[in-house]
Design a protein around this motif. Structure first.
Motif, PDB file in Angstrom:
ATOM      1  N   GLY A  10       0.816  -1.201   0.000  1.00 50.31           N
ATOM      2  CA  GLY A  10       0.000   0.000   0.000  1.00 50.31           C
ATOM      3  C   GLY A  10       0.853   1.255   0.000  1.00 50.31           C
ATOM      4  N   PHE A  11       1.903   1.248   0.824  1.00 46.63           N
ATOM      5  CA  PHE A  11       2.806   2.395   0.883  1.00 46.63           C
ATOM      6  C   PHE A  11       3.465   2.649  -0.479  1.00 46.63           C
ATOM      7  CE2 PHE A  11       7.427   3.272   1.322  1.00 46.63           C
ATOM      8  CZ  PHE A  11       7.348   4.635   1.582  1.00 46.63           C
ATOM      9  N   VAL A  12       3.978   1.579  -1.122  1.00 48.90           N
ATOM     10  CA  VAL A  12       4.646   1.727  -2.415  1.00 48.90           C
ATOM     11  C   VAL A  12       3.659   2.244  -3.463  1.00 48.90           C
ATOM     12  CG1 VAL A  12       5.768   0.468  -4.301  1.00 48.90           C
ATOM     13  CG2 VAL A  12       6.410   0.009  -1.916  1.00 48.90           C
ATOM     14  N   ALA A  13       2.433   1.743  -3.430  1.00 46.62           N
ATOM     15  CA  ALA A  13       1.432   2.197  -4.405  1.00 46.62           C
ATOM     16  C   ALA A  13       1.138   3.681  -4.240  1.00 46.62           C
ATOM     17  CB  ALA A  13       0.152   1.375  -4.259  1.00 46.62           C
ATOM     18  N   VAL A  14       0.980   4.139  -3.003  1.00 51.50           N
ATOM     19  CA  VAL A  14       0.710   5.562  -2.760  1.00 51.50           C
ATOM     20  C   VAL A  14       1.909   6.401  -3.205  1.00 51.50           C
ATOM     21  CG1 VAL A  14       0.246   7.307  -0.997  1.00 51.50           C
ATOM     22  CG2 VAL A  14      -0.898   5.076  -0.878  1.00 51.50           C
ATOM     23  N   ALA A  15       3.120   5.926  -2.898  1.00 50.28           N
ATOM     24  CA  ALA A  15       4.324   6.665  -3.290  1.00 50.28           C
ATOM     25  C   ALA A  15       4.415   6.787  -4.811  1.00 50.28           C
ATOM     26  CB  ALA A  15       5.558   5.961  -2.736  1.00 50.28           C
ATOM     27  N   GLU A  16       4.064   5.732  -5.517  1.00 50.59           N
ATOM     28  CA  GLU A  16       4.173   5.751  -6.978  1.00 50.59           C
ATOM     29  C   GLU A  16       3.076   6.578  -7.634  1.00 50.59           C
ATOM     30  OE1 GLU A  16       4.270   1.603  -7.930  1.00 50.59           O
ATOM     31  OE2 GLU A  16       6.435   1.411  -7.546  1.00 50.59           O
ATOM     32  N   HIS A  17       1.875   6.567  -7.066  1.00 55.86           N
ATOM     33  CA  HIS A  17       0.764   7.326  -7.650  1.00 55.86           C
ATOM     34  C   HIS A  17       0.692   8.750  -7.124  1.00 55.86           C
ATOM     35  CE1 HIS A  17      -1.264   4.105  -9.926  1.00 55.86           C
ATOM     36  NE2 HIS A  17      -0.875   3.285  -8.944  1.00 55.86           N
ATOM     37  N   GLY A  18       1.282   8.999  -5.934  1.00 59.36           N
ATOM     38  CA  GLY A  18       1.216  10.327  -5.337  1.00 59.36           C
ATOM     39  C   GLY A  18      -0.185  10.706  -4.899  1.00 59.36           C
ATOM     40  N   HIS A  19      -1.056   9.724  -4.725  1.00 57.62           N
ATOM     41  CA  HIS A  19      -2.459  10.013  -4.409  1.00 57.62           C
ATOM     42  C   HIS A  19      -3.088   8.743  -3.825  1.00 57.62           C
ATOM     43  CE1 HIS A  19      -6.685  11.085  -5.054  1.00 57.62           C
ATOM     44  NE2 HIS A  19      -6.262  12.347  -5.119  1.00 57.62           N
ATOM     45  N   PHE A  20      -3.803   8.901  -2.695  1.00 61.15           N
ATOM     46  CA  PHE A  20      -4.409   7.735  -2.068  1.00 61.15           C
ATOM     47  C   PHE A  20      -5.520   7.139  -2.922  1.00 61.15           C
ATOM     48  CE2 PHE A  20      -2.199   9.037   1.766  1.00 61.15           C
ATOM     49  CZ  PHE A  20      -2.005   7.845   2.445  1.00 61.15           C
ATOM     50  N   GLY A  53      -1.304  16.681   1.416  1.00 64.31           N
ATOM     51  CA  GLY A  53      -1.828  17.971   0.985  1.00 64.31           C
ATOM     52  C   GLY A  53      -3.177  17.781   0.296  1.00 64.31           C
ATOM     53  N   PRO A  54      -3.867  18.886  -0.037  1.00 61.79           N
ATOM     54  CA  PRO A  54      -5.202  18.784  -0.644  1.00 61.79           C
ATOM     55  C   PRO A  54      -5.176  18.119  -2.020  1.00 61.79           C
ATOM     56  CG  PRO A  54      -4.393  21.046  -0.681  1.00 61.79           C
ATOM     57  CD  PRO A  54      -3.460  20.286   0.171  1.00 61.79           C
ATOM     58  N   ARG A  55      -4.040  18.162  -2.724  1.00 63.60           N
ATOM     59  CA  ARG A  55      -3.984  17.598  -4.076  1.00 63.60           C
ATOM     60  C   ARG A  55      -3.249  16.254  -4.145  1.00 63.60           C
ATOM     61  NH1 ARG A  55      -2.828  22.689  -8.170  1.00 63.60           N
ATOM     62  NH2 ARG A  55      -4.649  23.954  -7.550  1.00 63.60           N
ATOM     63  N   GLY A  56      -2.863  15.745  -3.015  1.00 56.61           N
ATOM     64  CA  GLY A  56      -2.154  14.471  -3.020  1.00 56.61           C
ATOM     65  C   GLY A  56      -1.127  14.420  -1.911  1.00 56.61           C
ATOM     66  N   VAL A  57      -0.164  13.533  -2.076  1.00 54.02           N
ATOM     67  CA  VAL A  57       0.849  13.349  -1.036  1.00 54.02           C
ATOM     68  C   VAL A  57       2.239  13.369  -1.673  1.00 54.02           C
ATOM     69  CG1 VAL A  57      -0.660  12.012   0.485  1.00 54.02           C
ATOM     70  CG2 VAL A  57       0.694  10.837  -1.260  1.00 54.02           C
ATOM     71  N   GLN A  58       3.216  13.698  -0.853  1.00 54.01           N
ATOM     72  CA  GLN A  58       4.620  13.630  -1.260  1.00 54.01           C
ATOM     73  C   GLN A  58       5.402  12.894  -0.191  1.00 54.01           C
ATOM     74  OE1 GLN A  58       5.828  17.707  -1.844  1.00 54.01           O
ATOM     75  NE2 GLN A  58       5.398  17.618  -4.041  1.00 54.01           N
ATOM     76  N   LEU A  59       6.411  12.177  -0.624  1.00 54.14           N
ATOM     77  CA  LEU A  59       7.247  11.452   0.329  1.00 54.14           C
ATOM     78  C   LEU A  59       8.082  12.417   1.163  1.00 54.14           C
ATOM     79  CD1 LEU A  59       8.557   8.577  -1.979  1.00 54.14           C
ATOM     80  CD2 LEU A  59       7.182   8.250   0.087  1.00 54.14           C
ATOM     81  N   THR A  60       8.210  12.113   2.445  1.00 49.56           N
ATOM     82  CA  THR A  60       9.172  12.823   3.281  1.00 49.56           C
ATOM     83  C   THR A  60      10.571  12.301   2.965  1.00 49.56           C
ATOM     84  OG1 THR A  60       9.006  11.187   5.055  1.00 49.56           O
ATOM     85  CG2 THR A  60       7.456  13.038   5.128  1.00 49.56           C
TER      86      THR A  60
END
Length: 295
Positions: A10-20, A53-60
């Motif tokens: 799940g983590f890798v998928a979110v990181a690759e898509h940048g969006h939950f 963020g409101p438009r997606g996520v970014q990796l720390t």
């Protein structure tokens, strides 16, 4: 720190898509369920992996580092079952092979090349031991396969001949027999001082030399245990030597090699192993050796 492979995926998928949302669609799950998985992973790791963020996520920064390791863990986990199946089938795994120094001249390189071609994922570890040391190491389970001169004790070990070659004569430059062209007759060696062997604590090579000349015609010179020592003493004019043909590959300056006329006793090398071996990789190697060396 406890986390699941599902959380890593799940983590890798979110990181690759940048969006939950898009990551959830790719995993055929709901966004709330995926969000809970990632939150559980962050609690297990003890750091935030995403900036939301409101438009997606970014990796720390920590997320970028963790992503590399997460992918490696998933890759290993996905390949582990197939690796286990290959090992169980003997197509992968590891065998420890011991060899005498003479095997490096004649047999080791082509044998390893062929095994690597047939069983490309098999790891072969090598160690040089005398014949007696190999038999003890086999008995103790420290090696899987040995390359030795006969005789091989058949009560505990099984064996397969892997190489055979004739004896040839090693002579010092200037010796009267070295001046002849072509093979040397065994009768020409009568009364010549011949270096005798106690190789690896056995009389195997010595017995072959005596068989060629006859015990009544064998004039013993210095006793040696290694082929390289024999050739060095030939160069020093301490005698002549009967050596396996492959010994000529040592290329000692001052030493000339001549074939023996007629039939010469064959020097053999055997692969040997414990009869009760349970290593699937070794069982495959044995089957290959026997199939390859069938007449």
């Amino acid at each position: 720190m406890v986390y699941t492979l599902a959380q890593l995926r799940g983590f890798v998928a979110v990181a690759e898509h940048g969006h939950f949302g898009r990551a959830a669609q790719s995993l055929l799950t709901s966004q709330p369920s995926l969000s809970r998985q990632v939150q559980g992973l962050e609690r297990a790791v003890g750091v935030s992996l995403f900036e939301r963020g409101p438009r997606g996520v970014q990796l720390t920064v920590a997320g970028h580092v963790f992503l590399r390791d997460a992918r490696r863990i998933l890759s290993l986990s996905e390949g582990a079952p197939e690796t286990a199946r290959r090992v169980a089938a003997g197509r992968a795994g590891r065998i420890q092979v011991a060899f005498i120094s003479a095997a490096a001249l004649s047999t080791l390189e082509p044998l390893l090349t062929e095994i690597s071609f047939e069983l490309a994922q098999l790891e072969v570890a090598l160690v040089e031991l005398s014949g007696a040391e190999q038999l003890q190491a086999l008995a103790d389970g420290r090696i899987d396969l040995g390359l030795v001169r006969p005789p091989v004790p058949t009560e505990e070990f099984d064996a397969q001949a892997v190489h055979a070659e004739p004896l040839i004569v090693a002579l010092p430059v200037g010796h009267h027999l070295a001046e002849k062209d072509g093979p040397i007759a065994a009768d020409d060696l009568i009364d010549e001082p011949i270096l005798e062997y106690a190789e690896d604590g056995t009389d195997y090579l010595h017995d072959l030399c005596v068989r060629l000349l006859g015990s009544e015609n064998f004039v013993a010179a210095q006793r040696v245990s290694q082929l390289s020592t024999a050739l060095a003493l030939v160069r020093a004019r301490r005698g002549i030597a009967l050596v396996p043909r492959s010994a000529a590959a040592m290329r000692f300056d001052g030493v000339i090699h001549r074939e023996v006329a007629g039939s010469s006793p064959l020097v053999t090398l055997h692969a040997c192993w414990r009869r009760d071996t349970m290593n699937p990789a070794l069982i495959n190697v044995i089957a290959y050796l026997r199939a390859r060396l069938q007449p």
